[in-house]
Design a protein around this motif. Sequence first.
Motif, PDB file in Angstrom:
ATOM      1  N   ASN A  33       0.868  -1.167   0.000  1.00  0.00           N
ATOM      2  CA  ASN A  33       0.000   0.000   0.000  1.00  0.00           C
ATOM      3  C   ASN A  33       0.918   1.234   0.000  1.00  0.00           C
ATOM      4  O   ASN A  33       1.462   1.611   1.039  1.00  0.00           O
ATOM      5  N   SER A  34       1.092   1.839  -1.175  1.00  0.00           N
ATOM      6  CA  SER A  34       2.062   2.947  -1.256  1.00  0.00           C
ATOM      7  C   SER A  34       1.590   4.168  -0.473  1.00  0.00           C
ATOM      8  O   SER A  34       2.399   4.978  -0.026  1.00  0.00           O
ATOM      9  N   GLY A  35       0.277   4.291  -0.279  1.00  0.00           N
ATOM     10  CA  GLY A  35      -0.252   5.403   0.513  1.00  0.00           C
ATOM     11  C   GLY A  35       0.307   5.366   1.937  1.00  0.00           C
ATOM     12  O   GLY A  35       0.517   6.414   2.563  1.00  0.00           O
ATOM     13  N   TYR A  38       3.513   7.250   2.008  1.00  0.00           N
ATOM     14  CA  TYR A  38       3.276   8.704   2.001  1.00  0.00           C
ATOM     15  C   TYR A  38       2.761   9.163   3.367  1.00  0.00           C
ATOM     16  O   TYR A  38       3.123  10.235   3.858  1.00  0.00           O
ATOM     17  N   ARG A  39       1.924   8.345   3.982  1.00  0.00           N
ATOM     18  CA  ARG A  39       1.422   8.697   5.317  1.00  0.00           C
ATOM     19  C   ARG A  39       2.554   8.656   6.349  1.00  0.00           C
ATOM     20  O   ARG A  39       2.631   9.513   7.238  1.00  0.00           O
ATOM     21  N   ALA A  40       3.438   7.656   6.229  1.00  0.00           N
ATOM     22  CA  ALA A  40       4.560   7.542   7.179  1.00  0.00           C
ATOM     23  C   ALA A  40       5.488   8.751   7.053  1.00  0.00           C
ATOM     24  O   ALA A  40       5.935   9.312   8.063  1.00  0.00           O
ATOM     25  N   VAL A 101       2.022  17.006   1.633  1.00  0.00           N
ATOM     26  CA  VAL A 101       3.377  16.440   1.649  1.00  0.00           C
ATOM     27  C   VAL A 101       3.637  15.680   0.349  1.00  0.00           C
ATOM     28  O   VAL A 101       4.718  15.785  -0.240  1.00  0.00           O
ATOM     29  N   SER A 102       2.632  14.956  -0.131  1.00  0.00           N
ATOM     30  CA  SER A 102       2.836  14.154  -1.357  1.00  0.00           C
ATOM     31  C   SER A 102       2.932  14.991  -2.619  1.00  0.00           C
ATOM     32  O   SER A 102       3.290  14.469  -3.669  1.00  0.00           O
ATOM     33  N   SER A 103       2.567  16.265  -2.525  1.00  0.00           N
ATOM     34  CA  SER A 103       2.643  17.081  -3.747  1.00  0.00           C
ATOM     35  C   SER A 103       4.048  17.668  -3.952  1.00  0.00           C
ATOM     36  O   SER A 103       4.315  18.269  -4.985  1.00  0.00           O
ATOM     37  N   VAL A 107       9.807  14.916  -2.419  1.00  0.00           N
ATOM     38  CA  VAL A 107       9.251  13.811  -1.622  1.00  0.00           C
ATOM     39  C   VAL A 107       8.900  12.651  -2.552  1.00  0.00           C
ATOM     40  O   VAL A 107       9.227  11.485  -2.294  1.00  0.00           O
ATOM     41  N   ARG A 108       8.270  12.979  -3.675  1.00  0.00           N
ATOM     42  CA  ARG A 108       7.865  11.933  -4.610  1.00  0.00           C
ATOM     43  C   ARG A 108       9.083  11.203  -5.173  1.00  0.00           C
ATOM     44  O   ARG A 108       9.056   9.996  -5.377  1.00  0.00           O
ATOM     45  N   GLU A 109      10.152  11.952  -5.401  1.00  0.00           N
ATOM     46  CA  GLU A 109      11.349  11.323  -5.951  1.00  0.00           C
ATOM     47  C   GLU A 109      11.901  10.280  -4.962  1.00  0.00           C
ATOM     48  O   GLU A 109      12.214   9.152  -5.350  1.00  0.00           O
ATOM     49  N   GLY A 128      -1.998   2.580  -5.256  1.00  0.00           N
ATOM     50  CA  GLY A 128      -1.699   3.979  -4.952  1.00  0.00           C
ATOM     51  C   GLY A 128      -2.375   4.926  -5.911  1.00  0.00           C
ATOM     52  O   GLY A 128      -3.549   4.745  -6.285  1.00  0.00           O
ATOM     53  N   ARG A 129      -1.635   5.951  -6.307  1.00  0.00           N
ATOM     54  CA  ARG A 129      -2.201   6.982  -7.192  1.00  0.00           C
ATOM     55  C   ARG A 129      -1.448   7.050  -8.526  1.00  0.00           C
ATOM     56  O   ARG A 129      -2.011   7.464  -9.538  1.00  0.00           O
ATOM     57  N   ASP A 130      -0.142   6.709  -8.490  1.00  0.00           N
ATOM     58  CA  ASP A 130       0.682   6.882  -9.695  1.00  0.00           C
ATOM     59  C   ASP A 130       1.499   5.625  -9.985  1.00  0.00           C
ATOM     60  O   ASP A 130       2.577   5.707 -10.544  1.00  0.00           O
ATOM     61  N   ILE A 131       0.982   4.479  -9.587  1.00  0.00           N
ATOM     62  CA  ILE A 131       1.775   3.250  -9.742  1.00  0.00           C
ATOM     63  C   ILE A 131       1.862   2.853 -11.221  1.00  0.00           C
ATOM     64  O   ILE A 131       2.942   2.554 -11.730  1.00  0.00           O
ATOM     65  N   SER A 167     -11.333  16.547  -0.443  1.00  0.00           N
ATOM     66  CA  SER A 167     -10.260  17.529  -0.660  1.00  0.00           C
ATOM     67  C   SER A 167      -8.951  16.826  -0.984  1.00  0.00           C
ATOM     68  O   SER A 167      -8.149  17.316  -1.778  1.00  0.00           O
ATOM     69  N   ARG A 168      -8.706  15.631  -0.397  1.00  0.00           N
ATOM     70  CA  ARG A 168      -7.492  14.876  -0.755  1.00  0.00           C
ATOM     71  C   ARG A 168      -7.502  14.525  -2.238  1.00  0.00           C
ATOM     72  O   ARG A 168      -6.515  14.681  -2.945  1.00  0.00           O
ATOM     73  N   ASP A 169      -8.660  14.034  -2.710  1.00  0.00           N
ATOM     74  CA  ASP A 169      -8.744  13.643  -4.125  1.00  0.00           C
ATOM     75  C   ASP A 169      -8.497  14.834  -5.039  1.00  0.00           C
ATOM     76  O   ASP A 169      -7.832  14.703  -6.064  1.00  0.00           O
ATOM     77  N   GLN A 171      -6.718  17.512  -4.365  1.00  0.00           N
ATOM     78  CA  GLN A 171      -5.288  17.850  -4.346  1.00  0.00           C
ATOM     79  C   GLN A 171      -4.466  16.783  -5.085  1.00  0.00           C
ATOM     80  O   GLN A 171      -3.537  17.100  -5.825  1.00  0.00           O
ATOM     81  N   ASP A 172      -4.830  15.494  -4.897  1.00  0.00           N
ATOM     82  CA  ASP A 172      -4.047  14.419  -5.521  1.00  0.00           C
ATOM     83  C   ASP A 172      -4.196  14.428  -7.047  1.00  0.00           C
ATOM     84  O   ASP A 172      -3.290  14.006  -7.775  1.00  0.00           O
ATOM     85  N   SER A 173      -5.361  14.896  -7.541  1.00  0.00           N
ATOM     86  CA  SER A 173      -5.589  14.871  -8.989  1.00  0.00           C
ATOM     87  C   SER A 173      -5.087  16.133  -9.684  1.00  0.00           C
ATOM     88  O   SER A 173      -4.938  16.133 -10.902  1.00  0.00           O
ATOM     89  N   THR A 174      -4.880  17.196  -8.912  1.00  0.00           N
ATOM     90  CA  THR A 174      -4.507  18.459  -9.559  1.00  0.00           C
ATOM     91  C   THR A 174      -3.050  18.844  -9.326  1.00  0.00           C
ATOM     92  O   THR A 174      -2.602  19.852  -9.857  1.00  0.00           O
ATOM     93  N   ARG A 175      -2.328  18.068  -8.537  1.00  0.00           N
ATOM     94  CA  ARG A 175      -0.921  18.444  -8.299  1.00  0.00           C
ATOM     95  C   ARG A 175      -0.143  18.320  -9.606  1.00  0.00           C
ATOM     96  O   ARG A 175      -0.525  17.569 -10.512  1.00  0.00           O
ATOM     97  N   ARG A 176       0.987  19.036  -9.655  1.00  0.00           N
ATOM     98  CA  ARG A 176       1.747  19.060 -10.917  1.00  0.00           C
ATOM     99  C   ARG A 176       2.553  17.789 -11.135  1.00  0.00           C
ATOM    100  O   ARG A 176       2.702  17.335 -12.270  1.00  0.00           O
TER     101      ARG A 176
HETATM  102  O1   DC Z   1      -4.013   5.368  -0.333  1.00  0.00           O
HETATM  103  P1   DC Z   1      -4.120   6.408   0.776  1.00  0.00           P
HETATM  104  O2   DC Z   1      -5.450   7.108   0.774  1.00  0.00           O
HETATM  105  O3   DC Z   1      -3.756   5.888   2.129  1.00  0.00           O
HETATM  106  O4   DC Z   1      -3.021   7.514   0.368  1.00  0.00           O
HETATM  107  C1   DC Z   1      -2.775   8.619   1.199  1.00  0.00           C
HETATM  108  C2   DC Z   1      -2.248   9.765   0.368  1.00  0.00           C
HETATM  109  O5   DC Z   1      -0.944   9.454  -0.117  1.00  0.00           O
HETATM  110  C3   DC Z   1      -3.049  10.165  -0.858  1.00  0.00           C
HETATM  111  O6   DC Z   1      -4.069  11.080  -0.539  1.00  0.00           O
HETATM  112  C4   DC Z   1      -2.006  10.773  -1.773  1.00  0.00           C
HETATM  113  C5   DC Z   1      -0.726  10.064  -1.371  1.00  0.00           C
HETATM  114  N1   DC Z   1      -0.314   9.043  -2.333  1.00  0.00           N
HETATM  115  C6   DC Z   1       0.358   9.479  -3.447  1.00  0.00           C
HETATM  116  O7   DC Z   1       0.530  10.686  -3.639  1.00  0.00           O
HETATM  117  N2   DC Z   1       0.837   8.565  -4.341  1.00  0.00           N
HETATM  118  C7   DC Z   1       0.637   7.262  -4.159  1.00  0.00           C
HETATM  119  N3   DC Z   1       1.110   6.376  -5.049  1.00  0.00           N
HETATM  120  C8   DC Z   1      -0.076   6.803  -3.028  1.00  0.00           C
HETATM  121  C9   DC Z   1      -0.566   7.722  -2.129  1.00  0.00           C
END
Ligand code: DC
Length: 216
Positions: A33-35, A38-40, A101-103, A107-109, A128-131, A167-169, A171-176
Amino acid sequence: MPFFLIAIDGPAASGKSSVSRRLAARLNCACVNSGSLYRAATWGVLQAGVDPADPEAVATAVSALRLDSETVDGSLQIRVNGLDPEAYLRDPAVAASVSKVSSVPAVREILTGILRSLGSSSSLIMEGRDIGTVVFPATPFKFYIDASESVRLQRRHAQGEADSLVSRDRQDSTRRTAPLRIAEDAKVIDSTHLGLDEVVSQVVDHLRHQGLSVPE
Ligand code: DC
């Protein structure tokens, strides 16, 4: 069975984690679970007293964290500076800051590097979001699991968890960097009106169609 990586992406509470765990049991492989990673990292940032809205400070803080990840008994085990963050990963404070933090590109690198190394030596399912788009773009096994916003809110509510998922979605969908989006070659499954068994069976059918052997 040959080496395989299965990418499962989608918005919060779309059912990715449940589908991934079921599938991992069928395929006898680990499920990451890659999220959680990011949470850690977010927990580490908050523990360091850093403002999650300050991208430069976040980048510096995450670079200074010792993040150790390995799969143990089929799931991801994380240590942040030697400590187990598991009990804090779903804290409202972490949920409220994780998208910020994930944007941050730095951090992503760092986290993408860790996630890739987990998939370098053994088969696994990663959600995750970008697997499918960034972490393992070359894998042929990609899924995007979606569900309507109201159903996702209901599911999170039923889990008894306070989560600002709308709001998470956003931010997660609109980040660069590496936004949540559907990979061109992903199989999209809308789980709004489907139960877990039905989603898993659609995933299994597709994997078999792609030539992966999935035990009953
Ligand atoms: O899967 P989750 O809801 O526990 O993920 C928490 C946050 O981590 C999510 O809102 C955005 C970030 N995330 C990410 O940016 N890229 C991923 N591959 C997984 C999670």
